[in-house]
Motif scaffolding. Structure first.
Motif, PDB file in Angstrom:
ATOM      1  N   PHE A   1      -4.672   3.109  -3.689  1.00 42.61           N
ATOM      2  CA  PHE A   1      -4.714   4.351  -4.340  1.00 42.61           C
ATOM      3  C   PHE A   1      -5.521   5.224  -3.640  1.00 42.61           C
ATOM      4  O   PHE A   1      -6.259   6.112  -4.210  1.00 42.61           O
ATOM      5  N   HIS A   2      -5.688   5.167  -2.537  1.00 42.04           N
ATOM      6  CA  HIS A   2      -6.186   5.927  -1.381  1.00 42.04           C
ATOM      7  C   HIS A   2      -5.573   7.523  -1.530  1.00 42.04           C
ATOM      8  O   HIS A   2      -4.540   7.865  -1.929  1.00 42.04           O
TER       9      HIS A   2
ATOM     10  N   LYS B   1      -2.289   8.270  -0.261  1.00 42.95           N
ATOM     11  CA  LYS B   1      -1.236   7.878  -0.839  1.00 42.95           C
ATOM     12  C   LYS B   1      -0.453   8.579  -1.979  1.00 42.95           C
ATOM     13  O   LYS B   1      -1.095   9.616  -2.362  1.00 42.95           O
TER      14      LYS B   1
ATOM     15  N   GLY C   1      -9.375   3.771  -4.066  1.00 38.71           N
ATOM     16  CA  GLY C   1      -9.116   2.618  -5.139  1.00 38.71           C
ATOM     17  C   GLY C   1      -7.634   1.963  -4.623  1.00 38.71           C
ATOM     18  O   GLY C   1      -7.371   1.958  -3.705  1.00 38.71           O
TER      19      GLY C   1
ATOM     20  N   ALA D   1       0.766  -1.283   0.086  1.00 39.91           N
ATOM     21  CA  ALA D   1      -0.046   0.007   0.075  1.00 39.91           C
ATOM     22  C   ALA D   1       0.870   1.571  -0.206  1.00 39.91           C
ATOM     23  O   ALA D   1       0.393   2.447  -0.291  1.00 39.91           O
TER      24      ALA D   1
HETATM   25  C1  LIG Z   1      -3.840   2.427   3.296  1.00 38.94           C
HETATM   26  C2  LIG Z   1      -3.707   1.071   3.467  1.00 38.94           C
HETATM   27  C3  LIG Z   1      -4.173   0.008   3.195  1.00 38.94           C
HETATM   28  C4  LIG Z   1      -5.740   0.018   2.497  1.00 38.94           C
HETATM   29  O1  LIG Z   1      -5.768   0.760   1.657  1.00 38.94           O
HETATM   30  P1  LIG Z   1      -7.211   1.547   1.136  1.00 38.94           P
HETATM   31  O2  LIG Z   1      -7.006   1.492  -0.263  1.00 38.94           O
HETATM   32  O3  LIG Z   1      -7.219   2.654   2.083  1.00 38.94           O
HETATM   33  O4  LIG Z   1      -8.317   0.446   1.205  1.00 38.94           O
HETATM   34  C5  LIG Z   1      -3.914  -1.306   3.539  1.00 38.94           C
HETATM   35  N1  LIG Z   1      -2.454  -1.444   4.144  1.00 38.94           N
HETATM   36  C6  LIG Z   1      -1.842  -0.381   4.524  1.00 38.94           C
HETATM   37  C7  LIG Z   1      -0.605  -0.596   5.327  1.00 38.94           C
HETATM   38  C8  LIG Z   1      -2.304   0.663   4.182  1.00 38.94           C
HETATM   39  O5  LIG Z   1      -1.567   2.006   4.819  1.00 38.94           O
END
Ligand SMILES: *Cc1c(COP(=O)(O)O)cnc(C)c1O
Length: 370
Positions: A184-185, A188, A195, A161
């Motif tokens: 793809f939050h 990030k 996403g 992520a």
């Molecule tokens: C952001 C994150 C996720 C989840 O991603 P989303 O797109 O927000 O659902 C999973 N693992 C880690 C380590 C993250 O930082």
């Protein structure tokens, strides 16, 4: 309280609104808003090139992508997945939601990632996979993990992520592992608002994740073999990704200048700065410092001091996920002293592509003057 505007730990990368509107025109014309339409196809194809991957199925968010991947393996309920507790809640919750048991392995104090020397002692006849996290975009010991997995017949699913766009040993970081998840939050380094995607080389797993993403079905009358969910990425989200991918390299370059300015903090006794290994091409996603016991103030005191100055540093990741009440209730206590210590000492400083030089200097002077 500070009179100056707050500096957040991150700030979303946004395209020019005109560029985004231009992408949306063809979506309006076609009237196709979701179900792997034109924008989805274009972004997936660009990401395949970007990560040199055969398949990059995309999802509504990274969490669902990871959960769908875990479900695609179809292991019996209660199968054990060896994972790190030093991560965001999502990693652990995805394992539990998929019906499996997280088995927590401690991390290395310098790597922040799963300590490979501790993995094999945790393997039982119920173990099916290893799920490490490239936490803060710092790379796991991918080679050692791969060997352990091969020796023991386990799958490796990476939660990457934080690691979008990174390379390791000159290859995309997506090249390591059976399945690799990227988020793809909005927070990030690269975002589609919400996403995420998977990179998977196995054709069978690829077909399964595509079906599970869409209620387990695929086409009228086709046989349904999987219990599915709804985790599709929409066209308006994919369009955002198309725009943001164009300025990704620029955003990373801006983050790099912030990272380089923070090198000045090295002179502060009791503060340990993050260090990237030479084999990594980083994306500068996070800036985790460690507030050592020798520093005159605790991590929490330092965080409060910065907050009063409008600097919103964050305690990522505190507490470790194996210390969540519901997790100990369901799976019992697990001893991970290194992860506990890191979660007590870590503080993530603001780093993002919208930070001005003045913002960076405000953070640096605040820390130097403490
Ligand atoms: C952001 C994150 C996720 C989840 O991603 P989303 O797109 O927000 O659902 C999973 N693992 C880690 C380590 C993250 O930082």
């Amino acid at each position: 309280m500070s009179e100056l505007p707050p500096i957040y730990v991150t700030s979303p990368m946004l395209p020019q609104l005109d560029d985004y509107m231009a992408e949306l025109e063809s979506v309006w014309e076609s009237g196709i808003l979701t179900h792997q339409g034109e924008k989805y196809q274009q972004l997936e194809s660009e990401l395949r090139g970007f990560m040199q991957a055969a398949h990059v199925p995309m999802f509504a968010n990274g969490h669902l992508a990871l959960q769908v991947a875990l479900r695609a393996y179809g292991w019996p309920a209660g199968s054990e997945i060896i994972t790190t507790p030093f991560t965001f809640a999502s990693t652990t919750m995805a394992i539990v939601e998929a019906g499996y048991t997280p088995v927590f392995c401690d991390v290395g104090g310098e790597s922040f990632c799963l300590d490979p020397t501790r993995i094999e002692a945790l393997i039982t006849e119920k173990t099916k996979a290893i799920l490490p996290v490239h936490v803060y975009g710092l790379p796991c010991d991918v080679e050692e993990i791969e060997q352990i997995a091969r020796r023991n017949g386990l799958a490796v699913l990476y939660d990457a992520a934080h690691a979008f766009g990174e390379s390791l040993n000159g290859k995309s970081i997506a090249a390591y592992g059976d399945v690799v998840m990227f988020s793809f939050h909005a927070t990030k380094v690269f975002n589609t608002v919400e996403g995420g995607c998977l990179v998977c080389s196995n054709e069978d797993i690829y077909e399964r994740v595509c079906k599970i993403r869409q209620y387990g079905t695929q086409g009228d009358g086709a046989p349904v073999h999987y219990i599915g969910t709804n985790a599709k990425m929409t066209e308006v989200h994919a369009a955002m990704g198309i725009c943001n991918l164009r300025s990704f390299a620029d955003a990373v370059a801006k983050r790099k200048t912030v990272y380089e300015s923070y090198a000045e903090l090295e002179e502060i006794a009791g503060i340990v700065l993050p260090l990237y290994p030479a084999e990594l091409t980083p994306n500068y996603a996070y800036y985790p410092i460690l507030v050592e016991d020798s520093y005159p103030f605790s991590r929490d005191e330092l965080a409060d001091y910065l907050k009063d100055l409008g600097i919103m540093a964050r305690k990522y990741f505190f507490p470790a996920t194996n210390k969540f009440e519901i997790i100990t209730e369901l799976f019992g206590e697990s001893a991970t002293p290194v992860a506990d210590e890191l979660s007590r000492k870590v503080l993530c400083l603001p780093i993002h592509s919208n930070m001005s030089n003045q913002d960076v200097q405000r953070v640096v002077s605040a820390l130097k003057q403490r």
